[in-house]
Scaffold this motif. Sequence first.
Motif, PDB file in Angstrom:
ATOM      1  N   LYS A  22       0.836  -1.204   0.000  1.00 19.81           N
ATOM      2  CA  LYS A  22       0.000   0.000   0.000  1.00 19.81           C
ATOM      3  C   LYS A  22       0.874   1.258   0.000  1.00 19.81           C
ATOM      4  O   LYS A  22       0.613   2.207  -0.752  1.00 19.81           O
ATOM      5  CB  LYS A  22      -0.925   0.020   1.223  1.00 19.81           C
ATOM      6  N   HIS A  23       1.906   1.272   0.826  1.00 23.53           N
ATOM      7  CA  HIS A  23       2.799   2.434   0.887  1.00 23.53           C
ATOM      8  C   HIS A  23       3.464   2.668  -0.463  1.00 23.53           C
ATOM      9  O   HIS A  23       3.576   3.812  -0.930  1.00 23.53           O
ATOM     10  CB  HIS A  23       3.858   2.226   1.976  1.00 23.53           C
ATOM     11  N   LEU A  26       0.827   4.169  -2.831  1.00 25.30           N
ATOM     12  CA  LEU A  26       0.406   5.533  -2.508  1.00 25.30           C
ATOM     13  C   LEU A  26       1.550   6.545  -2.559  1.00 25.30           C
ATOM     14  O   LEU A  26       1.308   7.746  -2.435  1.00 25.30           O
ATOM     15  CB  LEU A  26      -0.274   5.561  -1.137  1.00 25.30           C
ATOM     16  N   THR A  27       2.778   6.073  -2.746  1.00 24.93           N
ATOM     17  CA  THR A  27       3.903   6.996  -2.932  1.00 24.93           C
ATOM     18  C   THR A  27       4.396   6.981  -4.368  1.00 24.93           C
ATOM     19  O   THR A  27       5.378   7.645  -4.702  1.00 24.93           O
ATOM     20  CB  THR A  27       5.078   6.638  -1.995  1.00 24.93           C
ATOM     21  N   GLY A  28       3.717   6.214  -5.224  1.00 28.74           N
ATOM     22  CA  GLY A  28       4.078   6.183  -6.630  1.00 28.74           C
ATOM     23  C   GLY A  28       5.203   5.239  -6.986  1.00 28.74           C
ATOM     24  O   GLY A  28       5.613   5.163  -8.148  1.00 28.74           O
ATOM     25  N   GLN A  29       5.744   4.504  -6.007  1.00 30.71           N
ATOM     26  CA  GLN A  29       6.795   3.534  -6.307  1.00 30.71           C
ATOM     27  C   GLN A  29       6.252   2.393  -7.161  1.00 30.71           C
ATOM     28  O   GLN A  29       6.974   1.824  -7.981  1.00 30.71           O
ATOM     29  CB  GLN A  29       7.384   2.982  -5.008  1.00 30.71           C
ATOM     30  N   LEU A  30       4.979   2.053  -6.941  1.00 31.35           N
ATOM     31  CA  LEU A  30       4.268   1.092  -7.779  1.00 31.35           C
ATOM     32  C   LEU A  30       3.180   1.894  -8.496  1.00 31.35           C
ATOM     33  O   LEU A  30       2.111   2.126  -7.939  1.00 31.35           O
ATOM     34  CB  LEU A  30       3.663  -0.042  -6.945  1.00 31.35           C
ATOM     35  N   ARG A  53      -0.303 -13.099  -1.591  1.00 28.31           N
ATOM     36  CA  ARG A  53      -1.598 -13.355  -2.227  1.00 28.31           C
ATOM     37  C   ARG A  53      -2.743 -12.802  -1.367  1.00 28.31           C
ATOM     38  O   ARG A  53      -3.668 -12.163  -1.879  1.00 28.31           O
ATOM     39  CB  ARG A  53      -1.776 -14.857  -2.448  1.00 28.31           C
ATOM     40  N   GLU A  54      -2.669 -13.033  -0.063  1.00 24.74           N
ATOM     41  CA  GLU A  54      -3.723 -12.544   0.833  1.00 24.74           C
ATOM     42  C   GLU A  54      -3.728 -11.018   0.896  1.00 24.74           C
ATOM     43  O   GLU A  54      -4.791 -10.387   0.936  1.00 24.74           O
ATOM     44  CB  GLU A  54      -3.538 -13.135   2.232  1.00 24.74           C
ATOM     45  N   ALA A  55      -2.558 -10.410   0.895  1.00 23.83           N
ATOM     46  CA  ALA A  55      -2.468  -8.945   0.922  1.00 23.83           C
ATOM     47  C   ALA A  55      -3.063  -8.343  -0.343  1.00 23.83           C
ATOM     48  O   ALA A  55      -3.798  -7.344  -0.285  1.00 23.83           O
ATOM     49  CB  ALA A  55      -1.010  -8.508   1.073  1.00 23.83           C
ATOM     50  N   ALA A 158      -9.141   7.494  -2.867  1.00 27.72           N
ATOM     51  CA  ALA A 158      -8.948   8.944  -2.935  1.00 27.72           C
ATOM     52  C   ALA A 158      -7.464   9.287  -2.833  1.00 27.72           C
ATOM     53  O   ALA A 158      -6.965  10.189  -3.521  1.00 27.72           O
ATOM     54  CB  ALA A 158      -9.739   9.635  -1.824  1.00 27.72           C
ATOM     55  N   ALA A 159      -6.743   8.560  -1.978  1.00 29.71           N
ATOM     56  CA  ALA A 159      -5.310   8.794  -1.831  1.00 29.71           C
ATOM     57  C   ALA A 159      -4.566   8.439  -3.112  1.00 29.71           C
ATOM     58  O   ALA A 159      -3.592   9.107  -3.484  1.00 29.71           O
ATOM     59  CB  ALA A 159      -4.765   7.977  -0.659  1.00 29.71           C
ATOM     60  N   LEU A 160      -5.009   7.390  -3.799  1.00 28.28           N
ATOM     61  CA  LEU A 160      -4.388   7.011  -5.070  1.00 28.28           C
ATOM     62  C   LEU A 160      -4.600   8.104  -6.113  1.00 28.28           C
ATOM     63  O   LEU A 160      -3.681   8.454  -6.862  1.00 28.28           O
ATOM     64  CB  LEU A 160      -4.965   5.691  -5.563  1.00 28.28           C
TER      65      LEU A 160
END
Length: 215
Positions: A22-23, A26-30, A53-55, A158-160
Amino acid sequence: MAFAAAPSPIPSRTQYVLEAIKHAILTGQLPPGKPLVETELAALYGVSKTPVREALKTLAGTGLVVMSQYKGATVRTVDAAMAREVYDVRLLLEPEALRRTITRRASLDAAGLALATADTAADQAERSLANREFHRALYLPCGNPLLARMLDEVRDQAALVSTVAWSAEPSWRREADEHRRILHLAEAGDADGAARALHDHIASFVQRAFPEDAQ
């Protein structure tokens, strides 16, 4: 007397991987559209494929990840339609939630703390997290848990949208000024004024980031 077992918490490794992915999103690394390959993520975070997979399943439930039978998992793509869909929900619900928070005379200390954290943030990631906490601190004490949960459900999306918009045109200084005005009106007990200011703040952001004539 037998007691029902409490719901099982998310395993610690899954939670760790979930927060890390998630981090990164939301920081644009992915970036949006990026394939999320289980084997690669497992190697990156030093875990087996199971917590990965669960995440990813959990992140798909929050709207940050898209799961496809043929393409696998990818970071959700942000376009004007997606942004307006998410922000339309916020426009409908968030100003009313703030109005109720003010009417109830609930504490706004958490909002002030989040605003101060955003002002002194070391980077975009920290600032984005603080901005999310600012908005949540305004609607969480509204007195309607269901309303608060509905808004929580669109927080990550919204954060994305914000991450993508900021990468194109950083506007956090303007947003910080708008946040201060909203909080000032809320602390003064002006429920209608604060709700209008919040509505304008949300609407203007998506209009700047995804103008109608860009379609």
